[in-house]
Design a protein around this motif. Structure first.
Motif, PDB file in Angstrom:
ATOM      1  N   SER A  98       3.598   7.034   4.248  1.00  0.00           N
ATOM      2  CA  SER A  98       4.098   8.069   3.356  1.00  0.00           C
ATOM      3  C   SER A  98       4.518   9.299   4.144  1.00  0.00           C
ATOM      4  O   SER A  98       3.900   9.665   5.143  1.00  0.00           O
ATOM      5  CB  SER A  98       3.016   8.462   2.341  1.00  0.00           C
ATOM      6  OG  SER A  98       3.458   9.520   1.525  1.00  0.00           O
ATOM      7  N   LEU A 139      -4.158   7.815  -9.786  1.00  0.00           N
ATOM      8  CA  LEU A 139      -3.495   8.947  -9.148  1.00  0.00           C
ATOM      9  C   LEU A 139      -2.782   9.769 -10.214  1.00  0.00           C
ATOM     10  O   LEU A 139      -1.938   9.247 -10.952  1.00  0.00           O
ATOM     11  CB  LEU A 139      -2.482   8.469  -8.112  1.00  0.00           C
ATOM     12  CG  LEU A 139      -1.730   9.584  -7.375  1.00  0.00           C
ATOM     13  CD1 LEU A 139      -2.674  10.323  -6.416  1.00  0.00           C
ATOM     14  CD2 LEU A 139      -0.536   9.019  -6.611  1.00  0.00           C
ATOM     15  N   SER A 183       0.301   4.341   0.330  1.00  0.00           N
ATOM     16  CA  SER A 183      -0.065   5.422   1.253  1.00  0.00           C
ATOM     17  C   SER A 183       0.377   5.156   2.682  1.00  0.00           C
ATOM     18  O   SER A 183       0.494   6.084   3.485  1.00  0.00           O
ATOM     19  CB  SER A 183      -1.587   5.643   1.225  1.00  0.00           C
ATOM     20  OG  SER A 183      -2.008   6.040  -0.069  1.00  0.00           O
ATOM     21  N   VAL A 184       0.613   3.896   3.023  1.00  0.00           N
ATOM     22  CA  VAL A 184       0.991   3.551   4.395  1.00  0.00           C
ATOM     23  C   VAL A 184       2.408   4.037   4.675  1.00  0.00           C
ATOM     24  O   VAL A 184       3.360   3.659   3.996  1.00  0.00           O
ATOM     25  CB  VAL A 184       0.900   2.027   4.622  1.00  0.00           C
ATOM     26  CG1 VAL A 184       1.471   1.664   5.983  1.00  0.00           C
ATOM     27  CG2 VAL A 184      -0.535   1.561   4.495  1.00  0.00           C
ATOM     28  N   PRO A 217       1.023  13.665   3.273  1.00  0.00           N
ATOM     29  CA  PRO A 217      -0.367  13.190   3.402  1.00  0.00           C
ATOM     30  C   PRO A 217      -1.044  13.027   2.046  1.00  0.00           C
ATOM     31  O   PRO A 217      -1.852  13.870   1.614  1.00  0.00           O
ATOM     32  CB  PRO A 217      -1.023  14.306   4.233  1.00  0.00           C
ATOM     33  CG  PRO A 217      -0.237  15.538   3.892  1.00  0.00           C
ATOM     34  CD  PRO A 217       1.183  15.070   3.706  1.00  0.00           C
ATOM     35  N   ILE A 218      -0.699  11.950   1.350  1.00  0.00           N
ATOM     36  CA  ILE A 218      -1.280  11.662   0.039  1.00  0.00           C
ATOM     37  C   ILE A 218      -2.132  10.401   0.158  1.00  0.00           C
ATOM     38  O   ILE A 218      -1.657   9.364   0.624  1.00  0.00           O
ATOM     39  CB  ILE A 218      -0.182  11.449  -1.017  1.00  0.00           C
ATOM     40  CG1 ILE A 218       0.604  12.754  -1.207  1.00  0.00           C
ATOM     41  CG2 ILE A 218      -0.776  10.983  -2.339  1.00  0.00           C
ATOM     42  CD1 ILE A 218       1.824  12.606  -2.076  1.00  0.00           C
ATOM     43  N   THR A 219      -3.346  10.503  -0.260  1.00  0.00           N
ATOM     44  CA  THR A 219      -4.233   9.347  -0.254  1.00  0.00           C
ATOM     45  C   THR A 219      -4.319   8.785  -1.664  1.00  0.00           C
ATOM     46  O   THR A 219      -4.835   9.435  -2.576  1.00  0.00           O
ATOM     47  CB  THR A 219      -5.639   9.732   0.237  1.00  0.00           C
ATOM     48  OG1 THR A 219      -5.548  10.261   1.561  1.00  0.00           O
ATOM     49  CG2 THR A 219      -6.550   8.513   0.245  1.00  0.00           C
ATOM     50  N   TRP A 220      -3.790   7.601  -1.835  1.00  0.00           N
ATOM     51  CA  TRP A 220      -3.810   6.928  -3.132  1.00  0.00           C
ATOM     52  C   TRP A 220      -4.847   5.816  -3.056  1.00  0.00           C
ATOM     53  O   TRP A 220      -4.610   4.761  -2.489  1.00  0.00           O
ATOM     54  CB  TRP A 220      -2.433   6.379  -3.444  1.00  0.00           C
ATOM     55  CG  TRP A 220      -2.245   5.882  -4.847  1.00  0.00           C
ATOM     56  CD1 TRP A 220      -3.209   5.507  -5.737  1.00  0.00           C
ATOM     57  CD2 TRP A 220      -0.994   5.713  -5.527  1.00  0.00           C
ATOM     58  NE1 TRP A 220      -2.656   5.108  -6.920  1.00  0.00           N
ATOM     59  CE2 TRP A 220      -1.293   5.233  -6.821  1.00  0.00           C
ATOM     60  CE3 TRP A 220       0.336   5.913  -5.160  1.00  0.00           C
ATOM     61  CZ2 TRP A 220      -0.280   4.949  -7.749  1.00  0.00           C
ATOM     62  CZ3 TRP A 220       1.326   5.630  -6.074  1.00  0.00           C
ATOM     63  CH2 TRP A 220       1.020   5.159  -7.362  1.00  0.00           C
ATOM     64  N   GLU A 221      -5.997   6.074  -3.623  1.00  0.00           N
ATOM     65  CA  GLU A 221      -7.079   5.098  -3.567  1.00  0.00           C
ATOM     66  C   GLU A 221      -6.785   3.927  -4.495  1.00  0.00           C
ATOM     67  O   GLU A 221      -6.312   4.122  -5.619  1.00  0.00           O
ATOM     68  CB  GLU A 221      -8.402   5.752  -3.966  1.00  0.00           C
ATOM     69  CG  GLU A 221      -8.831   6.887  -3.053  1.00  0.00           C
ATOM     70  CD  GLU A 221     -10.073   7.588  -3.565  1.00  0.00           C
ATOM     71  OE1 GLU A 221     -10.681   7.078  -4.532  1.00  0.00           O
ATOM     72  OE2 GLU A 221     -10.424   8.647  -3.014  1.00  0.00           O
ATOM     73  N   ASP A 223       0.861  -1.179   0.000  1.00  0.00           N
ATOM     74  CA  ASP A 223       0.000   0.000   0.000  1.00  0.00           C
ATOM     75  C   ASP A 223       0.901   1.233   0.000  1.00  0.00           C
ATOM     76  O   ASP A 223       1.596   1.500   0.983  1.00  0.00           O
ATOM     77  CB  ASP A 223      -0.910   0.019   1.224  1.00  0.00           C
ATOM     78  CG  ASP A 223      -1.937   1.149   1.187  1.00  0.00           C
ATOM     79  OD1 ASP A 223      -1.729   2.121   0.428  1.00  0.00           O
ATOM     80  OD2 ASP A 223      -2.942   1.062   1.915  1.00  0.00           O
TER      81      ASP A 223
END
Length: 647
Positions: A562, A579, A559-560, A565-569, A557
């Protein structure tokens, strides 16, 4: 030398000078100018001894069935240190009878004493002139492609390990498969220091056979081909079996490849023997699912005839042909085959000894769900092939008619070059059907303006070449993968702001092929360009990209953990989020992303090609009307309108 040891040396030097001065009588003070030299005479042996002691502290690693190896400490500013283990042989040198043969790994190469190389082994034999012109602006930033140390004896890998505390389960490991169109490339180009030191992962770089030595096939069991892929698999096996000796986790191995390196990963995902050797994959700017990336053996027949004639070899039986080519000078083989479009080959049935490395085209396995179902991170750049389009930068000097003609000619050239009609023997019919396909593409990518300007024409061409050759395949790969495992897709729009890094790229171009690797490999931290330091913002983006990619390698993952603060769905079939790597790292939506292009290339276009390959003209003598032309055009138009309006 450690910071502590350096400090102690300085303190000792100062104490020496001060102490002797205080002990001297005033009548001898005139010799005080000699004291620093005198003290250095006493201190220098301790400094040298300390450096030797530091080298001796590096661990000696015993590799089963091979021998002992000791690394070398490499650092930046004498502080940021990692340990490098260069030139570890993972197979025997592919020379003489091992040329045009699978890598020999049983037994593994062994050595006496402690192996302790301080730099890379030579790169695999290649012609430096075969680097493509559109790739040179990138490689000029990281390596010298014209002065390479080359040798046919090249099956070595390099292991780069962080210093300091080791995670309980061991370090995550990234195996890098370099790009180069299966023709050029080298592990020596890729400086892993920033990735290893800043992200605390192990990086393994691999040399594998390329060009004629990696992909020649005689269309039978004498030389079935795909030797470069077999080399990669042998290196992967070595890493799986031995990375724990380097504090790596053998159950957390990530393959990372770019271009043809990424295509190689797609092939390993369908190969049963490769599947057990890695646990996740980063596939960048690759065309994994395109049938044009894999050759069929029959395509090599004319080439084999030519090479046999040139080198004075008997063409048949192929055992004598291969025996003859094994005696030829390697440099002569490279020179004769320069500019050849080398690719992996479908090798099912070529040998009675195995079922083949690639029994069927990879896309068939993915369609059936018969692939290594692992977490995947994949994506492409905003303008992948734009630097390879000849004359594109001159459009601004053309008039409207000339620029439109340029666009139409380019579309026709691209489509004609990769469209084959095996069921049609009439060349006129094949030509007509090819034109119909071009018309369909022109309709989809056509300008909304009756007189498009040069700026719009260039954008159309950039979108067309990127979406056809990279984006659609990547989107389809993400669609297949996301049905089973976490999948993350990106489009890279971030262009360096450091002027020296982009001085060979036209201003209107955003991110061409390879330029995202500047950030992934931490190139802004390597060195200055023409004595101009990289801009701070480029270093910040590099930190972000290195963090996202290595977080994926560690935990599946990005985003874990990082640093930003970036949320990569994750990408999902019913919610295909992408993204967009730009200044704000936005997730895609229908307003900022063209999903229609993926439907066009992955669903509609194959149907048009299939129809064209089966349809031939016939003419009514009474009316002199060619029915297939009208019926074909009508069918294509109806289908295209359906996709544009209702999907």
């Amino acid at each position: 030398m450690s910071n502590h040891a350096t400090a102690q040396t300085v303190i000792s030097f100062v104490n020496c000078v001060v102490g002797i001065q205080l002990s001297l009588k005033s009548s001898l003070r005139h010799i005080s100018i000699m004291l620093p030299t005198l003290c250095l005479f006493f201190i220098l042996p301790a400094v040298i001894f300390g450096a030797k002691e530091r080298s001796d502290r590096l661990p000696v690693i015993s590799i089963p069935n091979q021998g002992d190896i000791k690394g070398v400490e490499i650092s930046k500013n004498r502080v940021h240190k990692i340990i490098a283990y260069y030139g570890i042989p993972y197979a025997h040198p592919p020379l003489e009878h091992l040329r045009f043969a699978p890598p020999m790994t049983e037994p593994l190469p062994s050595w006496e004493g402690v192996r302790n190389l301080t730099t890379y082994m030579p790169s695999c034999l290649q012609n430096p002139e075969d680097f493509r012109d559109e790739d040179l602006p990138f490689f000029k930033l990281i390596a010298n492609t014209t002065d390479m140390d080359l040798n046919e004896d090249c099956l070595y890998l390099n292991v780069f390990v962080p210093t300091g505390n080791v995670p309980t389960a061991g370090f995550a490991t990234i195996i890098w498969l370099h790009p180069g169109h299966f023709t050029t490339g080298s592990p020596a180009f890729w400086n892993p220091h920033a990735l290893v030191y800043r992200q605390r992962v192990i990086v393994v770089t691999v040399a594998f056979r390329i060009n004629i030595f990696g992909f020649l096939t005689t269309m039978d069991g004498e030389a079935p081909g795909n030797f470069g892929l077999m080399d990669q698999q042998a290196a992967m096996t070595w890493v799986k079996n031995n990375i724990d000796k380097f504090s790596g986790n053998p159950n957390n191995i990530c393959l990372m490849g770019y271009g043809t390196g990424g295509t190689s990963i797609g092939i390993h995902m369908i190969n049963p023997e490769s599947k057990e050797l890695f646990h996740k994959a980063i596939i960048m700017s690759a065309n994994v699912l395109s049938s044009t990336e894999i050759k069929r053996p029959i395509e090599e027949k004319e080439y084999l005839d030519n090479i046999a004639h040139t080198f004075g070899c008997i063409r048949t039986p192929t055992s004598q042909l291969i025996d003859c080519l094994r005696r030829a000078e390697g440099k002569d083989l490279i020179q004769f085959t320069s500019n050849t479009n080398w690719k992996p080959v479908i090798d099912a049935g070529l040998s009675n000894k195995s079922s083949g490395f690639i029994p069927e085209p990879p896309n068939i396995y993915f369609e059936r769900g018969e692939f290594h179902q692992i977490p995947i991170l994949t994506g492409y750049t905003h303008m992948e092939k734009v630097l390879g389009v000849k004359g594109l930068d001159q459009i601004k000097n053309m008039n409207e008619n000339a620029s439109t003609d340029f666009l139409n000619a380019l579309l026709k050239e691209v489509i004609t070059s990769d469209t084959i009609f095996p069921n049609i023997t009439d060349p006129n019919c094949a030509s007509n059907n090819s034109e119909h396909i071009t018309d369909a593409i022109s309709f989809f990518y056509g300008s909304s303006s009756p007189s498009p300007d040069s700026r719009e024409i260039r954008k159309i061409i950039a979108d067309f070449t990127t979406e056809k050759n990279f984006a659609a395949s990547t989107f389809l790969l993400a669609t297949y993968s996301s049905k089973f495992q976490p999948t993350f897709m990106y489009r890279f729009d971030m262009k360096p702001v450091t002027a020296s890094a982009v001085e060979q790229i036209p201003d209107w171009v955003t991110v061409p092929h390879l330029f995202d690797l500047l950030y992934l490999w931490g190139v802004p931290y390597w060195a200055s360009l023409d004595e101009t330091q990289w801009e701070y913002s480029d270093k910040r983006i590099s930190d972000t990209i290195m963090s996202l990619w290595t977080n994926f390698a560690k935990s599946s993952d990005p985003s874990v953990g990082s640093i930003y603060p970036i949320t990569w769905e994750p990408f999902k079939p019913d919610k295909p989020g992408v993204l967009i790597v730009n200044g704000t790292f936005d997730m895609s939506n229908t307003k900022n992303f063209n999903y229609k292009a993926f439907e066009f290339w992955n669903d509609y276009y194959p149907k048009v090609v299939k129809m064209a390959s089966q349809c031939c003209s016939y003419t009514d003598s009474s009316t002199n009307i060619t029915f297939s032309r009208y019926l074909f055009t009508l069918s294509v138009t109806i289908q295209l309108l359906y996709y544009l309006l209702f999907r």
